[in-house]
Motif scaffolding. Structure first.
Motif, PDB file in Angstrom:
ATOM      1  N   ILE A 173      10.655 -57.709  -4.843  1.00 32.25           N
ATOM      2  CA  ILE A 173      11.147 -58.550  -5.928  1.00 32.25           C
ATOM      3  C   ILE A 173      10.158 -58.680  -7.088  1.00 32.25           C
ATOM      4  CG2 ILE A 173      12.671 -59.856  -4.422  1.00 32.25           C
ATOM      5  CD1 ILE A 173      10.708 -62.112  -4.356  1.00 32.25           C
ATOM      6  N   ASN A 222      17.173 -53.997  -0.876  1.00 26.87           N
ATOM      7  CA  ASN A 222      17.402 -55.419  -1.121  1.00 26.87           C
ATOM      8  C   ASN A 222      18.401 -56.003  -0.123  1.00 26.87           C
ATOM      9  OD1 ASN A 222      16.650 -53.935  -3.654  1.00 26.87           O
ATOM     10  ND2 ASN A 222      16.432 -56.025  -4.420  1.00 26.87           N
ATOM     11  N   ALA A 280      17.502 -56.900  -9.324  1.00 25.75           N
ATOM     12  CA  ALA A 280      18.098 -55.596  -9.027  1.00 25.75           C
ATOM     13  C   ALA A 280      19.390 -55.396  -9.824  1.00 25.75           C
ATOM     14  CB  ALA A 280      18.376 -55.489  -7.525  1.00 25.75           C
ATOM     15  N   TYR A 328      20.359 -50.438  -4.226  1.00 25.47           N
ATOM     16  CA  TYR A 328      20.496 -51.789  -3.667  1.00 25.47           C
ATOM     17  C   TYR A 328      20.156 -51.865  -2.169  1.00 25.47           C
ATOM     18  CZ  TYR A 328      22.921 -53.672  -7.793  1.00 25.47           C
ATOM     19  OH  TYR A 328      23.255 -54.111  -9.058  1.00 25.47           O
ATOM     20  N   LEU A 339      16.170 -61.501  -4.643  1.00 22.74           N
ATOM     21  CA  LEU A 339      16.506 -60.160  -4.170  1.00 22.74           C
ATOM     22  C   LEU A 339      17.733 -59.598  -4.874  1.00 22.74           C
ATOM     23  CD1 LEU A 339      15.911 -60.429  -0.314  1.00 22.74           C
ATOM     24  CD2 LEU A 339      14.891 -58.721  -1.833  1.00 22.74           C
ATOM     25  N   SER A 340      18.532 -60.474  -5.483  1.00 19.72           N
ATOM     26  CA  SER A 340      19.797 -60.034  -6.090  1.00 19.72           C
ATOM     27  C   SER A 340      19.704 -59.853  -7.605  1.00 19.72           C
ATOM     28  CB  SER A 340      20.903 -61.050  -5.774  1.00 19.72           C
ATOM     29  OG  SER A 340      21.014 -61.270  -4.396  1.00 19.72           O
TER      30      SER A 340
END
Length: 386
Positions: free
Chosen positions: A76, A41, A17, A38, A13-14
């Motif tokens: 994702i 997420n 992005a 963001y 998820l990080s």
């Protein structure tokens, strides 16, 4: 279960992005636009952490986990694709037009992939198909020529919690085939017999001339639930078995059932789940065939298709086996499915000389209500006396 995969999910998820932000958004948009990018997420990360910390296995909790993982994958997977295009473009920063084209292409493909995933999550798991298979053997008695077995497999009722209309459609699709016999090849639930409660009356409507026979799948042993003790788990397994019988199903636990037409007969042989580790291996082919002569035509119900090559082919003369378990990984393009990486026989009919294995893609899904290409199916197997 969710706690074990939480860290990889948070990273997924990080990182994609962040890559999109660094490679595409940073030079084109202000800080507020980038922060808004963001937000989905971050919201999903918070939801996942909350679910993992307070994880339970009720039908409602399983439904919430499935919904959360569905949304996470819809975020994702497209973002990862876009990030890869953007990363490749950043390596070609000297070629401004090429870099811009890659960024745009990645974004367009990400949107197309998102649309495809949404179809699989919103519609694909409801697209019930029926398949027709014919099996011929000289050992099939003449009275059973044209005998129709409808195979139903892998319902995973917890995944369709709150959707009784889908269960009704499955039952109606099976009954519409006017089967002589309905054979359920395991995985009625995901984690707990309680998942059956809202569907019990619906499944009791399944109708066939010779009734419904069933076997246990790996999920039906309740091994994926945090039970307070093994005694509690075993009690829940017995509850599931008793409730199947109460619905009018004949559950075969290393047993056989004789079906007669006048002086002719065939045997349905049912074994408990027999899989490779980490799946349960409790099948007893010798016990299941007790009392059957060598001339008797046998149909074996065994949940895991790997049982066929490991034990059934080398140790028995059983001509036809019906299995499920793989779901075709719930994803198939043409004749390809990633299930082929794990199972030599993962979907459809496979033959070795005069003997055959049929693997159903099943009608349900584990946790995630998603199918694409590997649509939910019921299978009509017609016996032909050669």
């Amino acid at each position: 279960m969710l706690l074990r995969i939480l860290l990889p999910l948070l990273l997924l998820l990080s990182l994609p992005a962040w890559g999109i932000d660094m490679c595409v958004l940073r030079k084109r948009f202000g800080a507020w636009v980038r922060r808004c990018f963001y937000l989905p997420n971050v919201a999903m990360a918070v939801w996942l952490v909350a679910l993992a910390v307070n994880e339970s296995y009720s039908p409602a909790a399983d439904h919430a986990k499935g919904l959360a993982l569905t949304v996470v994958l819809c975020i994702i997977v497209p973002e990862t694709l876009w990030a890869l295009f953007a990363l490749f473009g950043s390596l070609l920063r000297r070629f401004g037009r090429v870099r811009a084209a890659l960024n745009i292409t990645g974004g367009v493909l990400a949107l197309a992939l998102l649309s495809t995933l949404l179809f699989g999550f919103l519609r694909g798991y409801k697209k019930i198909h029926s398949t027709q298979i014919s099996f011929s053997s000289p050992s099939i008695p003449a009275a059973f020529d044209g005998y129709r077995i409808v195979q139903l497999s892998d319902l995973h009722l917890g995944t369709i919690h709150g959707q009784p209309e889908l269960a009704r459609r499955i039952v109606d699709s099976v009954n519409a085939q006017r089967p002589d016999l309905i054979a359920f090849t395991g995985d009625l639930v995901n984690y707990n017999a309680a998942e059956l409660t809202e569907f019990e009356a619906i499944l009791s409507r399944l109708r066939a001339t010779d009734g419904v026979v069933s076997v246990m799948g790996n999920h039906d042993y309740m091994l994926y639930y945090a039970w307070p003790s093994d005694q509690a788990r075993q009690a829940n397994v017995r509850q599931l078995q008793d409730r199947q019988r109460a619905m009018g199903w004949r559950l075969l636990l290393n047993e056989n059932h004789i079906i007669r037409r006048g002086a002719d007969s065939i045997a349905v042989v049912g074994v408990e789940n027999d899989g490779r580790p980490p799946f349960p291996s409790r099948g007893d082919l010798v016990k299941a065939q007790a009392g059957l002569g060598p001339s008797c035509f046998k149909v074996l119900l065994s949940h895991d298709p790997t049982h066929w090559r490991r034990r059934v082919l080398p140790e028995t003369d059983i001509p036809l086996m019906l299995a499920g378990h793989t779901h075709g990984m719930q994803f198939k393009i043409g004749s390809f499915s990633p299930a082929a990486w794990f199972y030599p026989e993962w979907g459809g009919i496979y033959r070795e000389g005069s003997r055959a294995l049929h693997v159903s893609l099943g009608t349900g899904e584990v946790l995630l209500p998603f199918r694409l290409g590997a649509w939910p199916e019921i299978n009509v197997i017609t016996l032909r006396s050669a």
